[in-house]
Write a protein that holds these residues in place. Sequence first.
Motif, PDB file in Angstrom:
ATOM      1  N   MET A   1      99.181   9.650  38.536  1.00 31.89           N
ATOM      2  CA  MET A   1      98.075   8.856  38.387  1.00 31.89           C
ATOM      3  C   MET A   1      98.343   7.297  37.934  1.00 31.89           C
ATOM      4  O   MET A   1      99.585   6.967  37.712  1.00 31.89           O
ATOM      5  CB  MET A   1      97.295   9.224  37.004  1.00 31.89           C
ATOM      6  CG  MET A   1      96.647  10.366  37.307  1.00 31.89           C
ATOM      7  SD  MET A   1      95.580  10.871  35.894  1.00 31.89           S
ATOM      8  CE  MET A   1      96.711  11.412  34.597  1.00 31.89           C
ATOM      9  N   TRP A   2      97.569   6.345  38.252  1.00 32.41           N
ATOM     10  CA  TRP A   2      97.892   4.912  37.941  1.00 32.41           C
ATOM     11  C   TRP A   2      96.758   4.328  37.164  1.00 32.41           C
ATOM     12  O   TRP A   2      95.517   5.109  37.094  1.00 32.41           O
ATOM     13  CB  TRP A   2      97.790   4.100  39.078  1.00 32.41           C
ATOM     14  CG  TRP A   2      96.573   4.065  40.079  1.00 32.41           C
ATOM     15  CD1 TRP A   2      96.397   4.937  41.024  1.00 32.41           C
ATOM     16  CD2 TRP A   2      95.595   3.136  40.130  1.00 32.41           C
ATOM     17  NE1 TRP A   2      95.129   4.833  41.652  1.00 32.41           N
ATOM     18  CE2 TRP A   2      94.855   3.720  41.193  1.00 32.41           C
ATOM     19  CE3 TRP A   2      95.075   2.134  39.287  1.00 32.41           C
ATOM     20  CZ2 TRP A   2      93.420   2.822  41.259  1.00 32.41           C
ATOM     21  CZ3 TRP A   2      94.147   1.718  39.570  1.00 32.41           C
ATOM     22  CH2 TRP A   2      93.220   1.851  40.469  1.00 32.41           C
ATOM     23  N   GLU A   3      96.872   3.561  36.351  1.00 30.66           N
ATOM     24  CA  GLU A   3      95.803   2.813  35.357  1.00 30.66           C
ATOM     25  C   GLU A   3      95.494   1.416  35.878  1.00 30.66           C
ATOM     26  O   GLU A   3      94.421   1.142  35.802  1.00 30.66           O
ATOM     27  CB  GLU A   3      96.401   3.065  33.833  1.00 30.66           C
ATOM     28  CG  GLU A   3      95.184   2.532  32.813  1.00 30.66           C
ATOM     29  CD  GLU A   3      95.842   2.622  31.306  1.00 30.66           C
ATOM     30  OE1 GLU A   3      94.731   2.670  30.434  1.00 30.66           O
ATOM     31  OE2 GLU A   3      96.830   3.195  31.186  1.00 30.66           O
ATOM     32  N   THR A   4      96.754   0.732  36.248  1.00 29.91           N
ATOM     33  CA  THR A   4      96.376  -0.587  36.172  1.00 29.91           C
ATOM     34  C   THR A   4      96.709  -1.274  37.684  1.00 29.91           C
ATOM     35  O   THR A   4      96.507  -2.299  38.056  1.00 29.91           O
ATOM     36  CB  THR A   4      96.664  -1.589  34.935  1.00 29.91           C
ATOM     37  OG1 THR A   4      98.204  -1.257  34.988  1.00 29.91           O
ATOM     38  CG2 THR A   4      96.259  -1.228  33.698  1.00 29.91           C
ATOM     39  N   ASP A   5      97.691  -0.606  38.181  1.00 26.30           N
ATOM     40  CA  ASP A   5      98.317  -1.227  39.310  1.00 26.30           C
ATOM     41  C   ASP A   5      98.384  -0.506  40.798  1.00 26.30           C
ATOM     42  O   ASP A   5      99.194   0.517  41.065  1.00 26.30           O
ATOM     43  CB  ASP A   5      99.898  -1.416  39.167  1.00 26.30           C
ATOM     44  CG  ASP A   5     100.420  -2.342  40.129  1.00 26.30           C
ATOM     45  OD1 ASP A   5     100.002  -2.453  41.230  1.00 26.30           O
ATOM     46  OD2 ASP A   5     101.530  -2.739  39.780  1.00 26.30           O
ATOM     47  N   GLN A   6      97.208  -0.262  41.376  1.00 26.80           N
ATOM     48  CA  GLN A   6      96.784   0.479  42.514  1.00 26.80           C
ATOM     49  C   GLN A   6      97.819   0.171  43.444  1.00 26.80           C
ATOM     50  O   GLN A   6      98.472   1.045  44.273  1.00 26.80           O
ATOM     51  CB  GLN A   6      95.410   0.224  42.616  1.00 26.80           C
ATOM     52  CG  GLN A   6      94.866   1.052  44.064  1.00 26.80           C
ATOM     53  CD  GLN A   6      93.536   0.724  44.495  1.00 26.80           C
ATOM     54  OE1 GLN A   6      92.800   0.044  43.921  1.00 26.80           O
ATOM     55  NE2 GLN A   6      93.052   1.397  45.492  1.00 26.80           N
ATOM     56  N   ARG A   7      98.172  -1.174  43.978  1.00 29.24           N
ATOM     57  CA  ARG A   7      99.070  -1.350  45.095  1.00 29.24           C
ATOM     58  C   ARG A   7     100.228  -0.699  44.608  1.00 29.24           C
ATOM     59  O   ARG A   7     100.872  -0.267  45.637  1.00 29.24           O
ATOM     60  CB  ARG A   7      99.161  -2.724  44.986  1.00 29.24           C
ATOM     61  CG  ARG A   7      97.765  -3.250  45.466  1.00 29.24           C
ATOM     62  CD  ARG A   7      97.597  -4.729  46.135  1.00 29.24           C
ATOM     63  NE  ARG A   7      96.434  -4.983  46.761  1.00 29.24           N
ATOM     64  CZ  ARG A   7      96.164  -5.478  47.965  1.00 29.24           C
ATOM     65  NH1 ARG A   7      97.026  -5.652  48.778  1.00 29.24           N
ATOM     66  NH2 ARG A   7      94.661  -5.810  48.207  1.00 29.24           N
ATOM     67  N   CYS A  25      93.484   6.962  36.826  1.00 24.83           N
ATOM     68  CA  CYS A  25      93.411   7.521  35.447  1.00 24.83           C
ATOM     69  C   CYS A  25      92.156   7.488  34.775  1.00 24.83           C
ATOM     70  O   CYS A  25      91.686   6.200  34.775  1.00 24.83           O
ATOM     71  CB  CYS A  25      94.939   7.038  34.681  1.00 24.83           C
ATOM     72  SG  CYS A  25      94.681   8.022  33.003  1.00 24.83           S
ATOM     73  N   THR A  26      91.741   8.246  34.590  1.00 22.79           N
ATOM     74  CA  THR A  26      90.295   8.184  33.706  1.00 22.79           C
ATOM     75  C   THR A  26      90.391   8.983  32.512  1.00 22.79           C
ATOM     76  O   THR A  26      91.253   9.829  32.364  1.00 22.79           O
ATOM     77  CB  THR A  26      89.141   8.743  34.694  1.00 22.79           C
ATOM     78  OG1 THR A  26      89.250  10.267  34.735  1.00 22.79           O
ATOM     79  CG2 THR A  26      88.902   7.816  36.033  1.00 22.79           C
ATOM     80  N   VAL A  44      88.851  14.422  24.514  1.00 29.04           N
ATOM     81  CA  VAL A  44      89.305  13.383  25.785  1.00 29.04           C
ATOM     82  C   VAL A  44      90.701  13.314  26.124  1.00 29.04           C
ATOM     83  O   VAL A  44      91.474  13.590  25.437  1.00 29.04           O
ATOM     84  CB  VAL A  44      88.971  11.960  25.462  1.00 29.04           C
ATOM     85  CG1 VAL A  44      89.307  11.037  26.522  1.00 29.04           C
ATOM     86  CG2 VAL A  44      87.300  11.890  25.064  1.00 29.04           C
ATOM     87  N   VAL A  45      90.744  13.790  27.580  1.00 28.82           N
ATOM     88  CA  VAL A  45      92.122  13.680  28.205  1.00 28.82           C
ATOM     89  C   VAL A  45      92.273  12.747  29.191  1.00 28.82           C
ATOM     90  O   VAL A  45      91.306  12.524  29.665  1.00 28.82           O
ATOM     91  CB  VAL A  45      92.513  15.320  28.283  1.00 28.82           C
ATOM     92  CG1 VAL A  45      92.489  16.397  27.063  1.00 28.82           C
ATOM     93  CG2 VAL A  45      91.464  15.857  29.344  1.00 28.82           C
ATOM     94  N   ALA A  46      93.505  12.536  29.766  1.00 30.77           N
ATOM     95  CA  ALA A  46      93.646  12.041  30.780  1.00 30.77           C
ATOM     96  C   ALA A  46      93.516  12.754  32.124  1.00 30.77           C
ATOM     97  O   ALA A  46      94.062  14.039  32.063  1.00 30.77           O
ATOM     98  CB  ALA A  46      95.028  11.313  31.249  1.00 30.77           C
ATOM     99  N   ALA A  47      92.689  12.463  33.179  1.00 31.29           N
ATOM    100  CA  ALA A  47      92.651  13.017  34.548  1.00 31.29           C
ATOM    101  C   ALA A  47      92.419  12.218  35.597  1.00 31.29           C
ATOM    102  O   ALA A  47      91.771  10.865  35.219  1.00 31.29           O
ATOM    103  CB  ALA A  47      91.293  13.997  34.287  1.00 31.29           C
ATOM    104  N   ASN A  52      88.116  14.214  37.704  1.00 34.13           N
ATOM    105  CA  ASN A  52      87.234  13.972  36.682  1.00 34.13           C
ATOM    106  C   ASN A  52      85.674  14.076  37.495  1.00 34.13           C
ATOM    107  O   ASN A  52      84.872  14.831  36.983  1.00 34.13           O
ATOM    108  CB  ASN A  52      87.205  12.686  36.126  1.00 34.13           C
ATOM    109  CG  ASN A  52      86.479  12.265  34.830  1.00 34.13           C
ATOM    110  OD1 ASN A  52      85.379  13.010  34.637  1.00 34.13           O
ATOM    111  ND2 ASN A  52      87.049  11.431  33.970  1.00 34.13           N
ATOM    112  N   LYS A  53      85.640  13.692  38.776  1.00 32.06           N
ATOM    113  CA  LYS A  53      84.231  13.474  39.291  1.00 32.06           C
ATOM    114  C   LYS A  53      84.066  15.096  39.841  1.00 32.06           C
ATOM    115  O   LYS A  53      82.846  15.570  39.582  1.00 32.06           O
ATOM    116  CB  LYS A  53      84.230  12.667  40.401  1.00 32.06           C
ATOM    117  CG  LYS A  53      84.152  11.234  40.284  1.00 32.06           C
ATOM    118  CD  LYS A  53      84.500  10.359  41.282  1.00 32.06           C
ATOM    119  CE  LYS A  53      83.064   9.828  41.989  1.00 32.06           C
ATOM    120  NZ  LYS A  53      83.268   8.890  43.096  1.00 32.06           N
TER     121      LYS A  53
END
Length: 93
Positions: A1-7, A25-26, A44-47, A52-53
């Motif tokens: 997963m990524w939170e801030t750096d998609q590239r 990451c959501t 709440v957990v990271a997924a 998530n959707k």
Amino acid sequence: MWETDQRSFSARFRVTDRAALHFRCTAEHLEARCDGGRDTEENVVAACLYCNKNRHKRKRPKDAVSYGDLVRSRMEQGRWHPVALTHITAPTG
């Protein structure tokens, strides 16, 4: 997963930027807010965005434990995400 750096994620795993969106990451609410779930550490957990959707789109959404079992089972079979990560490297540190 990524939170801030998609590239960087896209480059590391050799997927398109669009495909990388599935792995964003959501915050997943184990008990959905619409069902009374609260924004607490226990609920709440990271997924990834995909998980998530899709968990909540089911006709009969599974509870958190059952859904976790489903995800683990499908991952073991290599058939969870619509996008395969082709280049997995161990974190360095």
